[in-house]
Design a protein around this motif. Sequence first.
Motif, mmCIF file in Angstrom:
data_model
loop_
_atom_site.group_PDB
_atom_site.id
_atom_site.type_symbol
_atom_site.label_atom_id
_atom_site.label_comp_id
_atom_site.label_asym_id
_atom_site.label_seq_id
_atom_site.Cartn_x
_atom_site.Cartn_y
_atom_site.Cartn_z
ATOM 1 N N HIS A 187 1.764 3.564 1.731
ATOM 2 C CA HIS A 187 1.904 4.173 3.248
ATOM 3 C C HIS A 187 3.381 4.667 3.590
ATOM 4 O O HIS A 187 3.427 5.398 4.482
ATOM 5 N N TYR A 237 -4.915 2.841 4.544
ATOM 6 C CA TYR A 237 -5.430 3.028 3.274
ATOM 7 C C TYR A 237 -6.929 3.122 3.149
ATOM 8 O O TYR A 237 -7.487 3.970 2.437
ATOM 9 N N PHE A 267 0.984 -1.222 0.040
ATOM 10 C CA PHE A 267 -0.091 0.243 0.089
ATOM 11 C C PHE A 267 0.949 1.264 0.029
ATOM 12 O O PHE A 267 2.061 1.185 0.606
#
Length: 647
Positions: free
Chosen positions: A293, A444, A291
């Motif tokens: 992040h 997310y 993701f």
Amino acid sequence: LLIPTCPEGQPQVCEVPNNPKFPLCAGKVQQFLQTSWHSDPCYAFYGVDGTDCSILAYLSEREDFCPTLPSRSLAIVPDWLQESTREKREALIRTDLTPLFEVIGNSRGPAVRFMLSRIKRLSRRWAKAGEKIRQKIGHRPQQQLRVLLYPGVLAGGAGQRFGEMVEKGGPLGELVQWADVSTALYVLGHHLIFASSQPLLRSLIGAAPGKGSCPIESPLPFDLLYTDYHGLAQLQAAMGLSFHHYRCRYRVLDSFGTEPAFNLREYADQHSYSTAWGSWNLQPLQYMTMFPHTPDNSFLGFVTEELGRDLEEQEQTRRKANIAVIYGKQDYMWQQGKESYLDVLSQELEVHGTVYQEPGSSLHLPSYIINHGLLPQDQLLSLLRRAKLFVGLGFPYEGPAPLEAIASGCVFLQPRFQPPRSPQNSDFYRGKPTTRQVPSQHPYAENFIGKPYVWTVDMSNSTEVRLAVRSILHTQVEPLVPYEFTCEGMLERVFAYISHQVNQNCSIRMATFCIKETSRPLSFHSPTDFCSDSHPSWPPETALLPRLGSAGKSCTAVCHDASLVCEPALFHLLNNATAFSRMGANCSGTSAEVNHLFPAYNQRRRRCFLQREKLLFSCAGSGSLYRRLCPCRNYQQGQVALCKGCL
């Protein structure tokens, strides 16, 4: 390897040279190989027998510590440093995935079967996405690369245990990502080799027999090696001295991210950032996350399985039943104070589970749970298409399942973490090479999707949970897949990374040995080597939107607050006194130091600090004394990895 010889009866005498161009030669001969050549069979494999002549031949022709012996007619360049002269070919988009099944099918086990099943299930969508990408990027030819895919987690005894866990509800996120990156690379036209055992790995890279003290036998036959942290350690053990030379070719699938402070070994050791997972001294963008992040790394992602688009399935989604499916495939995930949370859900909806049960064992589930056992993916998706709600229990963190549920028309209900999970308070994150503060089970979903699809609640507050569930029951949502998690979105990202994150095959120490490839009369994009000392050429300088943050804020947070993202490849544009002046910082003095918080401004001392070590350019990290100078950029709608116009 031939050892220097003389006419019969005449002994060969080799003097250890005193050559200023090779200052380490004498030490290598006298302090290392003369006493240690028998410690690893690889030395004998390369002809070392303990004599000075054989040692000098090895150190000059297999390594580069000594000059070539006068009696030798071999090339000065060690074989393993000579790059391939194979002809360049264009990577052509593929839409028939049948050959890929054979590439991956050469390996065995439940994990590989899971990957093959996923690839086959999504093959039509990949083919359609390939056609769209062909139209979008057809005017920009890309060189076909030889790519080795090596999921180290599947190798050896650990691989067998991982495979067994797959069949018992164990982690599948890694396998989802491996299946999807394999497919994306294949569709984009690259030549793939898949390996999931250490013996096959050693054979493919030409590792010498023994313990890995020697370099590989010949030039590495792969342009890129996709692996994971387990695979990095296994590659280093197999490649010996060659490992560092080829470091820019590695791409590391890293679910939770690696911050620069943990990546640079010497800095990590000196500043208490050492963990079992970091210290590889790679360019941080070589780590590829599930993701977006951790902006210091490259967001690779995966593909969310979408609901079919035929009318029958669309109508089925609109007729959602008051069913909640719990996100938790193993019994332990349901324990530890979740009873009241589940009780509230059961009072509002019919609650279903998909929990694996060992034969002859019992589960500790509430009596009202309708448990289906561990379901195959197609049956799980069918259940999600009937359900109104998908419910997180707090673990696993940041997996693909919530996005699959949202793509099936479910709302995702998840717990908020107070305080946020971090390496300081979570056994799971402890030892991970990150300082992230994780505020919910799936940040997310919370930050990039949000309501009405994602609701985040205090799991221990029954009133808040009940109000959220009742609001959800009166809310109708359509299936949603963020563009960056579609086949087309992932193909875009992988194409951009391969086009711009380029290894020019020249390490700093060995730059004089680089052998350029021959080429056809076909022009391929050739940007700056992003692992070299030169500055990266992508994203372009025009993407830079600098911000001077408040004290105590990381660049990740500073850019996020401005609805932008931090772009570490642009830090070099801000690493100068002029950049501070343009941002209104009144510097009484400027100095360059090795610190992952720099460039930054100390307002109390009115002093500006520049970064001296480029591997420490970091979006992560904050300090109460520093206002960080941050390289922010915009991003394409639905594709946060790419700035506008950066494909």
